[in-house]
Design a protein around this motif. Structure first.
Motif, PDB file in Angstrom:
ATOM      1  N   UNK A 168       0.835  -1.206   0.000  1.00 49.02           N
ATOM      2  CA  UNK A 168       0.000   0.000   0.000  1.00 49.02           C
ATOM      3  C   UNK A 168       0.868   1.253   0.000  1.00 49.02           C
ATOM      4  N   UNK A 170       1.424   4.737   1.850  1.00 44.79           N
ATOM      5  CA  UNK A 170       1.029   5.375   3.104  1.00 44.79           C
ATOM      6  C   UNK A 170       0.700   6.847   2.865  1.00 44.79           C
ATOM      7  N   UNK A 172       2.210   9.443   3.230  1.00 43.83           N
ATOM      8  CA  UNK A 172       3.265  10.235   2.618  1.00 43.83           C
ATOM      9  C   UNK A 172       3.492   9.832   1.162  1.00 43.83           C
ATOM     10  N   UNK A 174       4.588   6.883   0.346  1.00 42.09           N
ATOM     11  CA  UNK A 174       5.615   5.831   0.302  1.00 42.09           C
ATOM     12  C   UNK A 174       4.963   4.470   0.091  1.00 42.09           C
ATOM     13  N   UNK A 175       5.631   3.614  -0.654  1.00 38.32           N
ATOM     14  CA  UNK A 175       5.090   2.291  -0.935  1.00 38.32           C
ATOM     15  C   UNK A 175       5.570   1.301   0.121  1.00 38.32           C
ATOM     16  N   UNK A 176       4.627   0.741   0.861  1.00 37.11           N
ATOM     17  CA  UNK A 176       4.943  -0.138   1.992  1.00 37.11           C
ATOM     18  C   UNK A 176       4.514  -1.567   1.665  1.00 37.11           C
ATOM     19  N   UNK A 177       5.429  -2.519   1.896  1.00 40.32           N
ATOM     20  CA  UNK A 177       5.090  -3.926   1.660  1.00 40.32           C
ATOM     21  C   UNK A 177       4.929  -4.646   2.985  1.00 40.32           C
ATOM     22  N   UNK A 179       3.655  -8.716   4.706  1.00 37.79           N
ATOM     23  CA  UNK A 179       3.199 -10.077   4.446  1.00 37.79           C
ATOM     24  C   UNK A 179       4.018 -10.738   3.364  1.00 37.79           C
ATOM     25  N   UNK A 191       1.491  -5.799   9.505  1.00 38.26           N
ATOM     26  CA  UNK A 191       0.850  -4.603   8.942  1.00 38.26           C
ATOM     27  C   UNK A 191      -0.343  -4.970   8.062  1.00 38.26           C
ATOM     28  N   UNK A 201      -8.071   4.313   6.035  1.00 40.96           N
ATOM     29  CA  UNK A 201      -7.564   5.400   6.873  1.00 40.96           C
ATOM     30  C   UNK A 201      -6.070   5.302   7.157  1.00 40.96           C
ATOM     31  N   UNK A 202      -5.440   4.196   6.757  1.00 41.20           N
ATOM     32  CA  UNK A 202      -4.012   4.036   7.078  1.00 41.20           C
ATOM     33  C   UNK A 202      -3.137   3.906   5.835  1.00 41.20           C
ATOM     34  N   UNK A 445       0.323   7.859  11.693  1.00 40.86           N
ATOM     35  CA  UNK A 445       0.458   7.326  10.347  1.00 40.86           C
ATOM     36  C   UNK A 445      -0.037   8.309   9.288  1.00 40.86           C
TER      37      UNK A 445
END
Lengths: 460, 460
Positions: A168, A170, A172, A174-177, A179, A191, A201-202, A445
């Motif tokens: 996803x 976030x 900002x 930023x791409x968050x991985x 799992x 996460x 919302x996150x 967040x």
């Protein structure tokens, strides 16, 4: 605002940007009974890159952003946050990226329709069990954001139980991985688990890894007819107490039966006090045994008749009738409030009794149906919101339904989320500490409050 | 520090406070191969109230706090954070508060031993499937904090899949509730999901609600003997590809077989290249069918012999042998590094080949066993940490094992957590955005860094 629109157009192109008034009205509401809020624009990114650029733009310009799949959610989770906010539509990010048969998982974009994924994996002998009522149009992204349930919750769990990983953007951009494609993963925080049910919302999801299981080899559906809803609900508790967990175990009260019959002419017994719709599945031997045991329990606890589907077309008729319940009830009055209060399954008989009392006390029509097997009833109030006096009684009844569910050890929402509709009631269930903890988390967040403001915890 | 000790004594009483040097050494390490860190004190709260007071005291005095169940974790999650820190022992909060048969859930304190809970629910015809290797001593609190897996992961999932609710004290000492006693719950954030695997860094749990399922009615265990580990690992992939999901599907390589046999005299074939230990369970008809199919697949893919357990005592012997693998290997050399790198199950044959290459390349002994069925191998390196030159090769080999798992689409840790041991490698898997996101989250929830500092994300 014009500058924002220009920048959005630069990202997705003219054809994927909507700003016309009639389009904005389309995206101003969802399936919850709440006042519509018209957004500034709606955008349809076609890939992760565009999606990331949109989130970054919103982050930079502090533009509130609400992601919308099919808009079927029932708690206001997809209502935009005002005229300065935009709606991100996931409809063009609807590709199934991978179905891995050997390792039994799928990787999908958020806009994939639930039923389309289910059909695709079924062709390969695999099974994606979560089946929310709106599965024919609802999206996996929406299901994950709301932690959608469905008819098979009691045996197979809910969306949460099938999410292996999520990536996803976030707040900002930023791409968050998080799992993995592996069955087990204990690396870093869970996460993905946090994202499930977080209602946009996150973070803004771009890829979801889902667990699949082998398709059950056999199944058997049946309808048991009862003179009273009390006997039907006692049967539900008895089946589970006998350690049988059917794939689905649904209840329809007389009010709902009559509405469905009037709507669909499915041949339901309109004089019945209640129906149980039951499906057992698994190994053929298990289906045989469990089917027999369930039938015997139904009879023992007062079922007047039991009809077992003898082929797929009879089976499909049973479930089509059940799935039409919401549409059928919606025909009866201008406003339909579909509640979702859930209790431990053994408390279903108590809950049913209390719902009848509440309907009588507030002189309102409540049709009760739903996932009795997992304690997740959908008491459905039929009203007309324009009738202020009646609407006031409805609001009081809703609050009493919540209080009753909590008093029975249950929860405000089994599968429809918190959104805007239940945010004011959250404290009743979790206490204030949990809300403060959640707001603190959210503020950290999303410090500028751009991600679907107001949902779940109210304003942060 | 003396004042802190006095206050702790006021909370738990003299008999529940440990400060002697020999006790502190006991709590300075866990099952990970890491340097011990001696804490200032260890306390044993007897109830939620005392636990809450301890957390509040630590919050007020900014005292680092590490919660410890049985200390069996393999990534350093329970290593204290230094001489100013305290250890909270959960051993006296070991009550099963409720087992609800009708609604199939249990409510437990964190110090309940995993196997004790499993035995208690089994008496009632119910099943708590997660069975980490250390289940005879490990605690539910530790299992939840580490998201422990076990032998049954492939069919039944891991600890995460059984957590319905958690209540905990946050870093401010506030009591936060999340989740529910209902099968479905979509109220508020999925804080229970976030707590699972958070290794004591986001809160201190005092109650856990766990999902239970009906006990399978039948089961069948078997041992298949292979000339080579390649053939055994190909069988693993073939079983899953045939859409059979056994309850357990374990592999032992020749090195491990010989170690186990030397240790336990279980009668294992010491010349075998590898063994598969398989159990299918469920309805008797399903067990019969799947047992036959699995046996046929094993033979087809080159098993030299297959022994099916004919009674419970034969079955227990098989699993006792498997469960002794770690102890047996630990006898061989002074230092044992139990790795946990996990790959999608179809990649097990590749992973096994790569592990053999790595052992040869770095001239070290690697015994490989583990949960082949869910891709979660435990390559176990036998060494002597005092031999600096060899230890250096071991460290290089570990890093190469991580890289290999990731290259095969896997994860650094299937079930042993991140802790201190894997924190430096986290970025390889998740990328830096995910770590920044996690640190931000953590900083917000624990601004003074008192909850198990240094674990998972490194220092915040």
């Amino acid at each position: 605002m014009e500058k924002l629109i220009d920048e959005l157009r630069n990202i997705v192109g003219m054809e994927n940007l909507l700003t016309q008034r009639e389009d904005m009205i389309t995206y101003s509401y969802d399936a919850a009974v709440l006042d519509p809020v018209v957004p500034a624009a709606a955008v349809m990114p076609e890939n992760s890159q565009e999606l990331g650029q949109i989130v970054s733009l919103c982050s930079r310009t502090r533009t509130p952003l609400t992601v919308r799949g099919a808009g079927t959610n029932l708690s206001g989770g997809t209502i935009p946050s005002g005229e300065s906010g935009i709606v991100v539509l996931t409809g063009k990010m609807n590709r199934i990226l991978e179905i891995n048969e050997a390792d039994m998982y799928a990787v999908v974009q958020p806009g994939v329709v639930t039923a389309a994924l289910a059909a695709e994996v079924e062709k390969r002998g695999l099974f994606y069990p979560p089946d929310p009522g709106s599965q024919a149009v609802s999206t996996i992204g929406g299901n994950v954001a709301e932690n959608a349930g469905g008819l098979r919750g009691l045996k197979y769990g809910v969306t949460k139980d099938y999410v292996m990983g999520i990536s996803f953007f976030d707040a900002m951009g930023e791409h968050v991985k998080s799992g993995s494609r592996t069955v087990k993963c204990a690396t870093g925080y869970n996460l993905s688990g946090l994202m499930v049910g977080s209602e946009g919302t996150l973070g803004v999801m771009d890829e979801i890894i889902l667990k699949l299981i082998p398709l059950p080899r056999a199944r058997k559906s049946m309808v048991a007819v009862y003179g009273s809803i009390e006997k039907a609900s006692e049967t539900v508790a008895a089946i589970i107490a006998n350690k049988i967990v059917p794939a689905t175990l649904e209840i329809l009260d007389n009010f709902t039966i009559r509405a469905v019959e009037a709507y669909s002419r499915a041949g339901l017994p309109v004089d019945a006090g209640a129906l149980l719709l039951i499906e057992v599945d698994g190994h053929p031997g298990q289906v045989e045994d469990e089917g027999t045991e369930v039938e015997a329990l139904c009879r023992k606890l007062g079922a007047e008749s039991i009809k077992v589907a003898t082929d797929d077309s009879e089976r499909d008729k049973i479930w089509a009738a059940r799935r039409s319940a919401l549409s059928a009830l919606a025909k009866l009055k201008p406003t339909l409030v579909l509640e979702d209060a859930t209790v431990p399954r053994s408390k279903i008989p108590d809950m049913v009794r209390e719902l009848q009392k509440i309907a009588a006390k507030y002189k309102i029509d409540i049709g009760t149906f739903g996932h009795a097997g997992d304690g997740n009833l959908h008491p459905t109030i039929l009203t007309d919101k324009r009738n202020k006096e009646e609407w006031h009684r409805v609001e009081s009844a809703i609050e009493e339904i919540f209080d009753t569910a909590l008093a029975l050890g249950g929860t405000l929402s089994g599968e429809h989320g918190t959104g805007l509709a239940k945010a004011p009631f959250l404290e009743k269930e979790t206490g204030m500490s949990s809300i403060i903890f959640s707001r603190r988390l959210r503020k950290a967040m999303d410090p500028h409050g751009i991600l679907n403001p107001g949902k779940i915890t109210g304003d942060v």
